[in-house]
Structures are given as structure tokens and as C-alpha cells.
Design an enzyme around this catalytic site. Structure first.
Site, PDB file in Angstrom:
ATOM      1  N   HIS A   1       0.944  -1.309   0.030  1.00 61.53           N
ATOM      2  CA  HIS A   1       0.019  -0.040  -0.176  1.00 61.53           C
ATOM      3  C   HIS A   1       0.805   1.274  -0.044  1.00 61.53           C
ATOM      4  O   HIS A   1       0.540   2.301  -0.355  1.00 61.53           O
ATOM      5  CB  HIS A   1      -0.890   0.155   1.083  1.00 61.53           C
ATOM      6  CG  HIS A   1      -2.086  -0.881   1.019  1.00 61.53           C
ATOM      7  ND1 HIS A   1      -2.072  -2.094   1.521  1.00 61.53           N
ATOM      8  CD2 HIS A   1      -3.426  -0.550   0.488  1.00 61.53           C
ATOM      9  CE1 HIS A   1      -3.334  -2.705   1.189  1.00 61.53           C
ATOM     10  NE2 HIS A   1      -4.030  -1.942   0.638  1.00 61.53           N
ATOM     11  N   GLY A   2       2.058   1.134   0.343  1.00 64.25           N
ATOM     12  CA  GLY A   2       2.758   2.563   0.623  1.00 64.25           C
ATOM     13  C   GLY A   2       4.152   2.136   1.087  1.00 64.25           C
ATOM     14  O   GLY A   2       4.433   1.135   1.872  1.00 64.25           O
TER      15      GLY A   2
END
Length: 520
Positions: free
Chosen positions: A343-344
């Protein structure tokens, strides 16, 4: 380009539909596929045209590798193809993060490289890795380069999923029915799309006005009190719930406009009774990918090594603590940390994955203990299922604090505030007032007691995959989703029309806001 923008609604979408059906009705099906691919590239390049060649190069290389793997099972080529995809993702998404981490740990003062993250790189990378693995296992074999291009670039799912499999999309691209307008598909697709648009622009964007100030205050180190902190976490949970639910509906609706069904990706996760159930309902295609291509191979490999070592601990109905830790906890936690980092690029995302990995491990361990003790709980009783749903939601909120925070310091500060270290009252009425509480209660009522789109349209096939038509909470509360099922009556037409009017009017009158999952 955003689904909730005037240029998309009034420009690209009608042009895409008109061109696709015009070519299809003229018998130029291959050109219709190429047309839809070109439209998808325009949609992608609207954000930054400089990354269109990167996407195309990725498609060409993976198609070529996949074509070889379908003829020759060369494991080294499969590993090379997967590695190349991961290196591409790693450079653009994680290079800066790694440089900062190494520089901070060793106090080197290294300059941070400025690398602009290509839109949707996480999604099309995972999708192509799955294609290579399936090609190697003889599950996927694609001879049409045009079809493969559309498989990767199809704009309804390109930016934020669902992550599709080759075997579920290619038969649809070869289906003659998609090349001419289908009134039922157009009507259903338009309905699902406007419902999703309503969730995004009316609900998610509104509740964000209460979530953002709380996280901004936490980032400044303000001494938030407990109710304010929990109110902000709840607002963000509702924001991302309706934002991602809205996007998922819009993606499925847009696919149906072109006669194509996408896999379901969202199924009322806040009705889940435990964290295992939650992840079977939230971002379902990501869970499917990680389970099939990361968790299962890792778990199988560890089990084989454990059995080969002759270490005791696996008996029918019983598992030693050591075996549990190695064979279930380790792959679960590792898979969830990968989901978090997917996600990041940041330690807060790794912490998000780690927290959920621990929650899942505890959930699995509790299930095993109940089996060992032969403890059967009467889950039909509200005294059991209501606390289960609330506890699950609390765990989700704790995880989302890491997910939303810009760094670990902010996340831990907000969690301390949620634990009541700064008191139980209110630091500022601007952060949590009665209007906010009323809105939160209204949205929770919608989340818990109203059917989702799949249930509302249960009489029709709107997507791919099996979803529980009535969630566990619905059954326990004796809610009958059939009473909400869409009926082709004037009343339902008015309700749908009103939802669409409000959503489109809001879209055309305000600047479009980014979907939360567009940043991944």
C-alpha cells in the site's frame, strides 16, 4: 483522470462507449478491442503521459515472457520475469524510502532521490506477476497481444483494482455479445456506477471533513482527548469504507457498460464478526492474490521443511506452540506485512500489515483453542455476535490509524490519545461535535443494516465470484435482504434516479477529489 470528474463523465466515457459499439456493430471486433485499449491509455496518461511508455514496456515484456512460459516451463525465466516486475516496482515505489532508511540508520546524510510514483504500478505489477505464474502452471495462455493489452489496461480496474486473473477476463473479451449494446447490462451498469458515485462524492468526501482535522492535529502533537481521537479514527474508517466501496461499485458498473463483468472486491467488511472474516470481505482480490501467490507457497514450503526435519508438533487436532508459530503465524504475519508495504513505502504501512498479521494470528489461535477445548459458542445470541462485530471494528480502526498517519510518530501519538492518556473529554468542539456524532451514527446504520449493491441487485449477475448474499450480521438480526432487492418498478426507478441526480450534480459542481486507493 478520475471517475468523479466532468471530463470523464461527459467526455471520455461517452466517446469510449460510442467508439467501442460502433466498431463492434460494424464487425470490427479486433479494432474495438484496440479502441478500448487506446481509451484506457488516454485515461491513464491524463495524469502523466510520461509514464505511458513505462506501462507499455511492462506489458510487452510480460506478454513475451508469458508466451515463452506457455510453451516451455523454464523456472529460471519465471523467476527472472517476476524479479523484473518487482525491481520495477521497487525502484519507483521503494527506492526513496530505502535511501532515507539507510541514511537515517547510518547517519550518512544521503540525498533523497526524487522519483515520481507511476499511477497504478502496484496493481498492474501484481496482475502481471499473477499472469506469469499462471502461464507457467498452464492456467493461462494468451495468443492475442491486443487482448492482453486490454486485460492489463482496461480502465475501470486499471488504477485501483480489482486485481483480475487472465482466465476470468479473456473469455469475456472473445464473447461476441460484448460488442453490441445490451440494454440490461447498460441499465444495471449505470445503476451500480451511480450508487458508487454517490458513496464517493456525497458520503466519503463529506465524512473526510471530520477525519482530516483530527489526523492533522495528531500530526502536530496536539493533546487530543479520548473521544476526539476515537471520533477521528471512526470518521476515517467510514471515509475509506465508502470511498473504496464506491470505487469498487463504479469499477464493476463501468465494466458492465461494456458488457464485461469484473470480480467482486468489496462485501460489507464492517459486518464481519472477526478479522479473518474482515479480510475475506475487504479488497477481496488483493487477499486472493496474496493468499494464492505468497501465503500458500510460503506455508507449504515451511510445512515441508518442518515435516522433513522430523520435528514433532503436528498431530490430528493438535498443534504445538512452536509448530503454530512457524507454520501459521510466520507466513500470516509476513504476508500481511507485504500487504502493508504494497500500500505504501513507509514504516507506518509496515506497522499496519504487522498489526493485522498479529490480529489474524490471534484469531486463528483462538479458533484452534476452541476446537481443542471442544467449546461451541452459540453465536446466534446477540450477546456473542454484537461484541464480536464491535471488537472487529475496533481492531480495524487501530490498524487504520497506522494506515492514515504520515509516520509512526503520529500513529503512536494518536493511539495514546485513543487510550485516554490525555483525558476522556474534548480538547476542541471543532474536532468532534454532535453533528459529527449524528453523521457517524447514520453511516453506521447504513453500513450495518442496509444491503450492499450485490444484495440490492441479487436478482442479477453483476460481477464475478461468489459472495455471501446475506452477511452473517444480517442473518443474526433477521434482516431479509430480499425486501431490498431491486425491482423494475417506478418506485425503484425514482430512488435510483434521485441517487444518480445528486451524485452527478455534486460531481459537476465541485472539484473532483482523488480516490484514496489511487495513491497505491
Amino acid at each position: 483522470m478520475l471517475f468523479n470528474s466532468a471530463i470523464f463523465l461527459l467526455g471520455l466515457l461517452p466517446i469510449a462507449l460510442a467508439g467501442f459499439f460502433a466498431l463492434g456493430l460494424a464487425g470490427r471486433r479486433k479494432l474495438a478491442i484496440v479502441w478500448l485499449t487506446l481509451i484506457s491509455l488516454v485515461f491513464y496518461g491524463w495524469w502523466n503521459v510520461a509514464y505511458v511508455p513505462l506501462l507499455l514496456a511492462s506489458i510487452v515484456v510480460n506478454y513475451a515472457v508469458g508466451a515463452i512460459l506457455t510453451r516451455r516451463k523454464v523456472k529460471s525465466l519465471l523467476i527472472a520475469g517476476i524479479t523484473l516486475n518487482l525491481l520495477l516496482l521497487g525502484y519507483y515505489k521503494y527506492a526513496g524510502f530505502l535511501v532515507v532508511t539507510v541514511s537515517d540508520v547510518l547517519d550518512l546524510g544521503l540525498p533523497v532521490p526524487t522519483i515520481l510514483l507511476p499511477l497504478a504500478i502496484s496493481f498492474f505489477t501484481f496482475q502481471q506477476i499473477a499472469y506469469l505464474a499462471d502461464a507457467y502452471e498452464d492456467v493461462a495462455a494468451e495468443r492475442s497481444f491486443a487482448n492482453y493489452c486490454l486485460f492489463i489496461t482496461f480502465f475501470p480496474h486499471l488504477i485501483a483494482g480489482p486485481i483480475t486473473h487472465h482466465k476470468e477476463m479473456m473469455p469475456q473479451f472473445d464473447d461476441a455479445r460484448i460488442f453490441k449494446p445490451q440494454p440490461q447490462m447498460l441499465a444495471l451498469g449505470g445503476t451500480v456506477f451511480v450508487v458508487g458515485l454517490f458513496k464517493k462524492v456525497i458520503i466519503a468526501d463529506t465524512i473526510a471533513l471530520w477525519a482530516n482535522p483530527v489526523f492533522a492535529a495528531a500530526g502536530k502533537g496536539d493533546a487530543l482527548q479520548m473521544f476526539e481521537a476515537w471520533g477521528g479514527a471512526l470518521s476515517y474508517m467510514l471515509q475509506i469504507y465508502f470511498d473504496f466501496s464506491g470505487y469498487s461499485d463504479m469499477a464493476i458498473g463501468l465494466g458492465m457498460l461494456f458488457g464485461i463483468r469484473l470480480p467482486f472486491n468489496f462485501n460489507s467488511p464492517l459486518k464481519a464478526r472477526n478479522i479473518i472474516d474482515f479480510w475475506s470481505r475487504w479488497h477481496m482480490t488483493l487477499t486472493r492474490f496474496v493468499t494464492a501467490y505468497i501465503y500458500n507457497p510460503l506455508s507449504l514450503s515451511l510445512t515441508r521443511r518442518w515435516l522433513a526435519s522430523g520435528t514433532p508438533g503436528l498431530r490430528r487436532g493438535k498443534t504445538s506452540p512452536a509448530a503454530f508459530a512457524v507454520l501459521l503465524a510466520l507466513p500470516t504475519i509476513l504476508a500481511m506485512v507485504i500487504i502493508g508495504l504494497w500500500h505504501g513505502a513507509g514504516w507506518q504501512f509496515a506497522a499496519f500489515g504487522l498489526v493485522h498479521g498479529l490480529f489474524l494470528t490471534i484469531n486463528h489461535g483462538w479458533r484452534m483453542l476452541k476446537m481443542r477445548w471442544q467449546w461451541r459458542v452459540d453465536s446466534d445470541r446477540p450477546i456473542h455476535f454484537v461484541p464480536s462485530v464491535l471488537m472487529t471494528m475496533g481492531c480495524v480502526m487501530v490498524g487504520l490509524v497506522f494506515f492514515r498517519s504520515p509516520d509512526l510518530a503520529t500513529a503512536f501519538h494518536l493511539l495514546r490519545c485513543m487510550a485516554g492518556f490525555n483525558g476522556l473529554g474534548f480538547h476542541s468542539s471543532e474536532l468532534l461535535d454532535w453533528d459529527t456524532v449524528q453523521l457517524q451514527l447514520l453511516l453506521l446504520t447504513i453500513v450495518w443494516f442496509l444491503p450492499n449493491v450485490q444484495e440490492w441487485l441479487r436478482r442479477y449477475e453483476t460481477g464475478l465470484g461468489q459472495v455471501d448474499p446475506a452477511t452473517w450480521l444480517d442473518r443474526k438480526l433477521r434482516l431479509d435482504s430480499r425486501m431490498f432487492a431491486l425491482q423494475p418498478t417506478p418506485a425503484f426507478a425514482v430512488v435510483t434516479g434521485l441517487i444518480g441526480f445528486l451524485a452527478v450534480t455534486r460531481t459537476l459542481s465541485a472539484a473532483p477529489t482523488m480516490f484514496l486507493y489511487f495513491q497505491f
